[in-house]
Design an enzyme around this catalytic site. Structure first.
Site, PDB file in Angstrom:
ATOM      1  CG  ASN A 234      -1.977  -1.075   1.140  1.00 29.33           C
ATOM      2  OD1 ASN A 234      -2.814  -1.091   0.243  1.00 29.33           O
ATOM      3  ND2 ASN A 234      -1.923  -2.018   2.071  1.00 29.33           N
ATOM      4  NE  ARG A 239       4.269   6.959   2.346  1.00 27.89           N
ATOM      5  CZ  ARG A 239       3.191   6.252   2.641  1.00 27.89           C
ATOM      6  NH1 ARG A 239       2.193   6.163   1.777  1.00 27.89           N
ATOM      7  NH2 ARG A 239       3.108   5.612   3.786  1.00 27.89           N
ATOM      8  CE  LYS A 336       2.630  -5.936  -5.928  1.00 23.45           C
ATOM      9  NZ  LYS A 336       2.525  -4.470  -5.826  1.00 23.45           N
ATOM     10  N   PRO A 353       4.215 -10.789 -11.540  1.00 20.94           N
ATOM     11  CG  PRO A 353       5.938  -9.537 -10.623  1.00 20.94           C
ATOM     12  CD  PRO A 353       5.549 -10.264 -11.868  1.00 20.94           C
ATOM     13  CG  ASP A 355       0.914  -4.085 -11.149  1.00 20.95           C
ATOM     14  OD1 ASP A 355       0.357  -4.289 -12.238  1.00 20.95           O
ATOM     15  OD2 ASP A 355       2.023  -3.549 -11.061  1.00 20.95           O
ATOM     16  CG  HIS A 357      -0.171  -0.343 -13.517  1.00 16.60           C
ATOM     17  ND1 HIS A 357      -1.153   0.614 -13.540  1.00 16.60           N
ATOM     18  CD2 HIS A 357       0.655  -0.007 -12.495  1.00 16.60           C
ATOM     19  CE1 HIS A 357      -0.920   1.508 -12.581  1.00 16.60           C
ATOM     20  NE2 HIS A 357       0.166   1.145 -11.936  1.00 16.60           N
ATOM     21  CD  GLN A 374     -18.222 -12.541 -17.131  1.00 15.80           C
ATOM     22  OE1 GLN A 374     -19.166 -12.522 -16.358  1.00 15.80           O
ATOM     23  NE2 GLN A 374     -18.124 -11.735 -18.187  1.00 15.80           N
TER      24      GLN A 374
END
Length: 457
Positions: A234, A239, A336, A353, A355, A357, A374
């Site tokens: 997150n 950061r 991920k 991975p 994500d 995108h 679906q």
């Protein structure tokens, strides 16, 4: 790259919630404990009215900041003043095999910083660096950690014809540095051959490959990679970088000062176990809730045999899900994050991975029957289904091919792509935004109808 953070295409309203690679920019919030609701007695002279609860106040993640501050500008003049007797050494690798600009700062790692030309600083044309890097950067400084624990600070320079490096510290012999860099960049694998294979399998990738050469997968130190991607939970790239740098500064060894900035080694597992604690991880490193993840992961890794346990996972190359399962045993590591660590440090070349995108790339380009539409939640089966779309299209190093496609989606690389491809990306984004608005409107209408029925009853 330090892989950026521009707004990317959003997932459709019918898609499951997935984390971006590195990572959504919104800070995680935690709702306060709800108080028990009081009973409401309706007035006998009036129809009962639906009561609504005020939303519970939310506490922001302690690591969230209103404004992100970038580290002091690193100029070519400052870098040139360090270890002046040491010149640049040629790795003798052509652009088709390696472009650091498309590899070092596109989300695989968090220990390289772009060097700015002094002329840009002096004439005022320098711009705040993108979190995802830029396609036209040509020099970077970072710290590498060799398998035996030794560390050094390097400058990497990209030229039109090759890639150069220059040690800025002298503790590690050049012969050891070059051997490590060839492994770090995985130069024994022919990228040009892979680009050719992938391009035959997919026209869209073929177009991107012509515009963005040299996107390689790194073989990082797996312990540093694991800790870094636990920090990615997150989170966003600036950061994450700030957290990883704070871990270095508080627990690593000081190696070099360039201008106002100090460079540190990444600490070993033993060093973090001996010195790390929850208060310091939170207050000095800004890790927030991730602090407990790292502390528990350190204990698990110690029981598994230490850092050598992670390096030994490189030999498990029969099935990408096997290493994923092993890594998911660590605290704070989901599928991920596990696949990021597996792909970027453990030679698991078919790890994908997934994500937001990557999910959108799969839906837009590799799911003609709209089977992914679906899926309502990203179960292990659904996660594997997305990865299998890439693995079936690119059977040789699917993780590498997926990373090239990912870099092609980054806003900082749009200037090198053809207008037609950019238009397709923008159209898809607009369609997704429209779907989201329509879904929100339908949800609002349904809620209003429900409230009307309750008020009339």
């Amino acid at each position: 790259s330090q892989i950026m953070v521009s707004t990317r295409s959003r997932i459709s309203t019918t898609a499951p919630s997935v984390q971006p690679m590195t990572v959504l920019s919104a800070a995680r919030t935690v709702s306060q404990e709800k108080k028990p609701s009081q009973a409401v007695t309706p007035s006998p002279s009036r129809k009962r009215r639906r009561t609504t609860k005020s939303p519970s106040p939310k506490k922001k993640d302690s690591t969230a900041k209103k404004e992100l501050k970038f580290a002091p500008t690193l100029t070519s003049e400052l870098v040139a003043s360090i270890n002046q007797d040491q010149g640049y050494i040629d790795l003798v690798v052509p652009p088709a095999e390696l472009r650091p600009s498309a590899t070092l700062t596109t989300g695989q790692c968090f220990h390289w910083k772009a060097v700015e030309a002094i002329s840009k600083v002096e004439d005022g044309t320098i711009k705040k660096e993108s979190a995802w890097g830029t396609h036209d950067a040509t020099e970077w400084v970072g710290t590498i950690r060799l398998p035996d624990g030794r560390s050094c600070v390097l400058a990497i320079q990209e030229t039109p014809s090759t890639t150069l490096y220059r040690p800025l510290t002298t503790a590690v012999p050049i012969v050891d540095i070059e051997q490590y860099l060839r492994s770090y960049f995985r130069l024994d694998d022919s990228l040009a051959d892979l680009y050719q294979k992938w391009s035959k399998a997919d026209n869209r990738l073929a177009t991107i490959a012509q515009c963005i050469p040299g996107v390689r997968i790194l073989e990082q130190d797996p312990f540093e990679c694991l800790i870094s991607f636990i920090c990615s939970s997150n989170n966003n790239i600036p950061r994450i970088t700030k957290m990883v740098n704070a871990i270095r500064a508080n627990y690593g060894e000081e190696l070099l000062t360039i201008g106002d900035e100090k460079y540190y080694s990444f600490p070993s597992m033993e060093e973090l176990l001996a010195k790390g604690n929850d208060d310091d991880f939170r207050n000095k490193c800004g890790l927030g809730y991730r602090s407990k993840y790292i502390l528990e992961t350190l204990q698990i890794l110690k029981k598994q045999g230490g850092e050598e346990y992670l390096r030994n996972l490189r030999s498990m190359q029969d099935d990408p899900t096997l290493v994923q399962e092993k890594l998911c045993e660590f605290c704070g590591v989901g599928r991920k994050v596990a696949d990021c660590v597996a792909l970027f440090s453990l030679r698991q070349d078919d790890a994908i991975p997934v994500d937001v995108h990557v999910w959108n790339i799969a839906r837009r380009d590799y799911d003609p029957e709209n089977a992914l539409e679906q899926i309502k939640s990203l179960t292990p089966t659904a996660y594997k289904q997305v990865g299998d779309l890439f693995r079936s299209r690119f059977p040789d190093k699917a993780g590498w091919a997926h990373s090239l496609l990912f870099v092609g989606e980054l806003p900082s690389f749009r200037p090198v792509l053809p207008a037609e491809l950019i238009a397709q990306m923008d159209q898809f984004k607009q369609e997704e935004e429209l779907k989201k608005k329509e879904a929100a409107a339908a949800k609002k209408k349904k809620k209003e109808e429900k409230n009307k029925i309750e008020d009339e009853s």
